[in-house]
Design a protein around this motif. Structure first.
Motif, mmCIF file in Angstrom:
data_model
loop_
_atom_site.group_PDB
_atom_site.id
_atom_site.type_symbol
_atom_site.label_atom_id
_atom_site.label_comp_id
_atom_site.label_asym_id
_atom_site.label_seq_id
_atom_site.Cartn_x
_atom_site.Cartn_y
_atom_site.Cartn_z
ATOM 1 N N PRO A 222 0.840 -1.204 0.000
ATOM 2 C CA PRO A 222 0.000 0.000 0.000
ATOM 3 C C PRO A 222 0.874 1.253 0.000
ATOM 4 C CG PRO A 222 -0.058 -1.059 2.150
ATOM 5 C CD PRO A 222 0.755 -1.937 1.256
ATOM 6 N N THR A 223 0.439 2.254 -0.722
ATOM 7 C CA THR A 223 1.157 3.532 -0.762
ATOM 8 C C THR A 223 0.368 4.618 -0.033
ATOM 9 O OG1 THR A 223 0.166 4.088 -2.889
ATOM 10 C CG2 THR A 223 2.320 2.985 -2.934
ATOM 11 N N GLN A 224 -0.834 4.293 0.376
ATOM 12 C CA GLN A 224 -1.698 5.228 1.084
ATOM 13 C C GLN A 224 -2.075 4.632 2.439
ATOM 14 O OE1 GLN A 224 -2.490 8.257 -0.211
ATOM 15 N NE2 GLN A 224 -1.233 7.778 -1.982
ATOM 16 N N ASP A 225 -2.741 5.413 3.259
ATOM 17 C CA ASP A 225 -3.149 4.974 4.585
ATOM 18 C C ASP A 225 -4.114 3.792 4.509
ATOM 19 O OD1 ASP A 225 -1.625 7.075 5.448
ATOM 20 O OD2 ASP A 225 -3.325 8.369 5.900
ATOM 21 N N VAL A 226 -4.104 2.977 5.576
ATOM 22 C CA VAL A 226 -4.999 1.832 5.692
ATOM 23 C C VAL A 226 -5.681 1.883 7.053
ATOM 24 C CG1 VAL A 226 -3.610 0.372 4.159
ATOM 25 C CG2 VAL A 226 -3.210 0.296 6.628
ATOM 26 N N ILE A 227 -6.752 1.110 7.181
ATOM 27 C CA ILE A 227 -7.428 0.973 8.469
ATOM 28 C C ILE A 227 -7.605 -0.513 8.748
ATOM 29 C CG2 ILE A 227 -9.776 1.143 7.501
ATOM 30 C CD1 ILE A 227 -10.503 2.728 10.114
ATOM 31 N N ALA A 228 -7.365 -0.897 10.005
ATOM 32 C CA ALA A 228 -7.561 -2.275 10.441
ATOM 33 C C ALA A 228 -8.825 -2.322 11.287
ATOM 34 C CB ALA A 228 -6.363 -2.746 11.251
ATOM 35 N N LEU A 229 -9.709 -3.251 10.972
ATOM 36 C CA LEU A 229 -10.918 -3.467 11.758
ATOM 37 C C LEU A 229 -10.830 -4.850 12.384
ATOM 38 C CD1 LEU A 229 -13.691 -2.224 9.276
ATOM 39 C CD2 LEU A 229 -12.442 -0.912 10.982
ATOM 40 N N LEU A 230 -11.063 -4.935 13.675
ATOM 41 C CA LEU A 230 -11.138 -6.211 14.373
ATOM 42 C C LEU A 230 -12.612 -6.538 14.534
ATOM 43 C CD1 LEU A 230 -10.052 -8.609 16.008
ATOM 44 C CD2 LEU A 230 -9.938 -7.072 17.999
ATOM 45 N N ASP B 120 -6.461 3.214 12.479
ATOM 46 C CA ASP B 120 -5.991 3.653 11.172
ATOM 47 C C ASP B 120 -4.487 3.865 11.243
ATOM 48 O OD1 ASP B 120 -5.945 7.034 11.211
ATOM 49 O OD2 ASP B 120 -7.195 6.023 12.693
ATOM 50 N N TYR B 121 -3.810 3.516 10.153
ATOM 51 C CA TYR B 121 -2.348 3.554 10.097
ATOM 52 C C TYR B 121 -1.879 4.423 8.950
ATOM 53 C CZ TYR B 121 -2.479 -0.616 13.092
ATOM 54 O OH TYR B 121 -2.697 -1.494 14.109
ATOM 55 N N ASP B 122 -0.846 5.204 9.214
ATOM 56 C CA ASP B 122 -0.122 5.916 8.165
ATOM 57 C C ASP B 122 0.893 4.927 7.600
ATOM 58 O OD1 ASP B 122 -1.462 8.302 8.819
ATOM 59 O OD2 ASP B 122 0.073 8.815 10.300
ATOM 60 N N ILE B 123 1.057 4.928 6.294
ATOM 61 C CA ILE B 123 2.022 4.038 5.660
ATOM 62 C C ILE B 123 3.289 4.811 5.367
ATOM 63 C CG2 ILE B 123 2.491 2.629 3.615
ATOM 64 C CD1 ILE B 123 0.427 1.373 5.477
#
Length: 110
Positions: free
Chosen positions: A86-94, A105-108
């Motif tokens: 990924p080159t853009q931010d992502v979000i993790a959902l549990l 949410d994570y900055d990459i």
């Protein structure tokens, strides 16, 4: 139902929600290295579930990038294969029992 009963029920619900959310979390900070496998570190879940990683480049949940099953309790070294870097931010959902119980949410790092 009396006002005291309503207040007691509301307090019980609020206390239960706080305890439940305290049992579900992502330990690592807010920055991940750009890689086809994202290292989330420790993920704690109140029950067996799944971590889903989504594109979050526009500040909203986008395309599903990858998933990883987790067990109840502490899951160390959780790594999710997302296919391409990924080159853009992502979000993790549990999710536990189909319900989102924690998110991060994570900055990459590019």
């Amino acid at each position: 139902m009396s006002i005291k009963s309503i207040a007691l029920v509301a307090a019980t619900i609020a206390a239960t929600a706080s305890v439940a959310s305290a049992n579900n979390y992502f330990e690592f900070g807010e920055r991940l290295n750009s890689s086809s496998v994202l290292d989330l570190g420790l993920v704690r879940a109140e029950g067996a579930g799944v971590v889903e990683i989504y594109d979050f480049s526009r500040g909203e949940v986008g395309q599903l990038l990858g998933t990883k099953r987790v067990n109840a309790g502490a899951n160390t070294d959780v790594r999710v294969n997302v296919g391409i870097r990924p080159t853009q931010d992502v979000i993790a959902l549990l999710k536990v029992d189909g319900q989102t119980v924690a998110e991060r949410d994570y900055d990459i790092s590019r």
